[in-house]
Design an enzyme around this catalytic site. Structure first.
Site, PDB file in Angstrom:
ATOM      1  N   GLY A  40      -0.064   4.537  -0.222  1.00  0.00           N
ATOM      2  CA  GLY A  40      -0.783   5.778   0.072  1.00  0.00           C
ATOM      3  C   GLY A  40      -1.516   6.289  -1.150  1.00  0.00           C
ATOM      4  O   GLY A  40      -2.262   5.562  -1.806  1.00  0.00           O
ATOM      5  N   ALA A  41      -1.284   7.565  -1.460  1.00  0.00           N
ATOM      6  CA  ALA A  41      -1.964   8.189  -2.596  1.00  0.00           C
ATOM      7  C   ALA A  41      -1.579   7.550  -3.923  1.00  0.00           C
ATOM      8  O   ALA A  41      -2.284   7.723  -4.926  1.00  0.00           O
ATOM      9  CB  ALA A  41      -1.660   9.683  -2.622  1.00  0.00           C
TER      10      ALA A  41
ATOM     11  N   GLY B  32      -1.607   4.391  -4.480  1.00  0.00           N
ATOM     12  CA  GLY B  32      -2.379   3.171  -4.673  1.00  0.00           C
ATOM     13  C   GLY B  32      -1.645   1.924  -4.230  1.00  0.00           C
ATOM     14  O   GLY B  32      -0.910   1.931  -3.244  1.00  0.00           O
TER      15      GLY B  32
ATOM     16  N   GLY C  37      -6.406   1.294   4.737  1.00  0.00           N
ATOM     17  CA  GLY C  37      -5.670   0.059   4.469  1.00  0.00           C
ATOM     18  C   GLY C  37      -6.474  -1.185   4.811  1.00  0.00           C
ATOM     19  O   GLY C  37      -6.350  -2.224   4.143  1.00  0.00           O
ATOM     20  N   ASP C  38      -7.313  -1.081   5.849  1.00  0.00           N
ATOM     21  CA  ASP C  38      -8.157  -2.221   6.225  1.00  0.00           C
ATOM     22  C   ASP C  38      -9.193  -2.504   5.142  1.00  0.00           C
ATOM     23  O   ASP C  38      -9.509  -3.657   4.849  1.00  0.00           O
ATOM     24  CB  ASP C  38      -8.845  -1.933   7.557  1.00  0.00           C
ATOM     25  CG  ASP C  38      -7.853  -1.564   8.654  1.00  0.00           C
ATOM     26  OD1 ASP C  38      -6.713  -2.055   8.602  1.00  0.00           O
ATOM     27  OD2 ASP C  38      -8.225  -0.784   9.539  1.00  0.00           O
TER      28      ASP C  38
ATOM     29  N   SER D 267       0.855  -1.183   0.000  1.00  0.00           N
ATOM     30  CA  SER D 267       0.000   0.000   0.000  1.00  0.00           C
ATOM     31  C   SER D 267       0.892   1.233   0.000  1.00  0.00           C
ATOM     32  O   SER D 267       1.662   1.453   0.935  1.00  0.00           O
ATOM     33  CB  SER D 267      -0.903  -0.018   1.239  1.00  0.00           C
ATOM     34  OG  SER D 267      -1.701   1.129   1.290  1.00  0.00           O
TER      35      SER D 267
END
Length: 310
Positions: free
Chosen positions: A219-220, A222, A248-249, A217
Site C-alpha cells: 500500500g502506502a 510501497g 497494483g496492476d 505490495s
C-alpha cells in the site's frame, strides 16, 4: 510481445458522486466505462509504456461485446480473448469526491464450461510461442479449475516464457507450487498465504514455497522484494490521494516492462512504485498520470535489505 491473461475480465464502470452515504440516493456526476480486470489494466499500462501487448482470457454476452469494442480502440493492445456463452461481469467503482475514497462492487463472472476452458488452454499454448513474458492476473470465474494458474504457470515454464502471477487465495497457493518467476501479493494476500503479518518474514517464506522472486505490495509503504539478487524496499516518495483501483496492476506492468527491458531489480521496483502512485492520481484503472509518473520516478529511493534471519 507481452501476454496478459485475465480469466475473469470485466466491464469496469466508475461512478463519481459528491459524497457517498449509506441508505441514500445519489446523483452521479460522471460515469466512465472501460474494459477491465487486472490483466487488461496491466496491458493498457504496458502499451502506454511502448510495449506490444496481447490480451487473452474470456469474453461473452453483451458486456463482453462492449468490452471488445472498446478494447479495439486501445493502441498497442491486441485482442485474443476467447468467446464464451456466459456474460462478462461488470465491476462498479463509486468514487466519493468529498473523501477521495472508492467503494468497489465486483460481480462473480460467467460460468465457464469444460469445453470453454479446453479451448482457452489451446489458445494460450499458441500465444506463448511469440511471448517474451506473461502475466497471469486476477480471480477465477466460476467453472475454472482452482488449479488453473498452476497449469498455466507450468505451460509457460515449459515454453521458456517468464511468468508473473498476481492472484490470491487457493489459486495463488496452487500456482505458487508450480514455481512462477514472480508473484506479486498485497499485504493481506501475503499474510493469508504464509500466516505471517511481518512483511519481510512473510515475503521470504513465500519465496521458499516456490516463487523465484516475491514482490509484496504494501500500500502506502510501497513495495518489498525478495529475489535471487537480493532484497529491497521501495516506498513511494509521496503519499497520494485518489482512486487506488488498478494501482497494483500498474505495479505489475512496471515489473514486467522492467524485466523485458533487462533492468536491474532496483530500477524495476522504482518504476513499479512510480506507476502505482501515478495510477492513484488518474481517474480510472488502467491509466496513469504521466507527468506525475515522471516526477515520482526520479524521487523513488530503493534501499537494500540485509539478509538477517527471518
Amino acid at each position: 510481445m507481452i501476454l496478459t491473461v485475465t480469466l475473469n475480465a470485466a466491464l469496469d464502470i466508475t461512478y463519481d458522486v459528491p459524497a457517498l452515504r449509506p441508505h441514500a440516493s445519489h446523483r452521479v456526476t460522471e460515469v466512465t466505462e472501460r474494459p477491465g480486470g487486472k490483466g487488461l489494466n496491466v496491458a493498457r499500462v504496458l502499451a502506454a509504456l511502448g510495449h506490444d501487448v496481447t490480451v487473452t482470457g474470456f469474453a461473452g454476452g453483451a458486456t463482453g461485446r462492449t468490452l471488445r469494442e472498446q478494447l479495439a480502440d486501445t493502441p498497442g493492445v491486441r485482442d485474443a480473448l476467447v468467446p464464451v456463452a456466459g456474460p462478462t461481469r461488470r465491476t462498479i467503482a463509486v468514487v466519493d469526491a468529498m473523501t477521495g475514497d472508492t467503494t468497489q462492487l465486483n460481480e462473480p463472472g460467467p460460468l465457464i464450461t469444460p469445453g470453454e476452458w479446453s479451448a482457452f488452454t489451446e489458445a494460450y499454448d499458441e500465444l506463448l510461442k511469440p511471448a517474451s513474458a506473461v502475466a497471469l492476473c486476477g480471480s477465477l470465474p466460476p467453472g475454472v479449475p482452482v488449479g488453473a494458474y498452476a497449469q498455466l504457470v507450468r505451460a509457460a515454464r515449459a515454453a521458456g516464457v517468464p511468468v508473473l502471477l498476481d492472484s490470491s487465495g487457493e489459486p495463488l497457493r496452487r500456482g505458487l507450487a508450480a514455481r512462477p518467476d514472480v508473484i506479486k501479493p498485497n499485504a493481506d494476500e501475503l499474510a493469508e498465504l504464509t500466516g505471517s503479518h511481518e512483511p519481510l518474514r512473510a515475503t521470504r517464506d513465500a519465496r521458499r514455497r516456490g516463487a523465484h522472486a516475491v514482490v509484496a505490495s504494501l500500500g502506502a509503504e510501497g513495495l518489498l522484494a525478495v529475489t535471487p539478487d537480493g532484497s529491497w524496499r521501495a516506498p513511494a516518495p509521496d503519499r497520494v490521494k485518489g482512486n487506488p483501483t488498478g494501482a497494483g496492476d500498474s505495479a505489475v506492468a512496471g515489473l514486467l516492462s522492467g524485466y523485458v527491458e533487462n533492468l536491474p531489480w532496483p530500477d524495476r521496483l522504482a518504476r513499479a512504485v512510480a506507476l502505482s502512485a501515478a495510477t492513484v492520481l488518474a481517474p480510472v484503472a488502467g491509466e496513469f498520470d504521466r507527468a506525475a509518473y515522471e516526477d515520482l520516478l526520479g524521487r523513488v529511493t530503493v534501499t537494500h535489505q540485509t539478509q538477517t534471519a527471518a
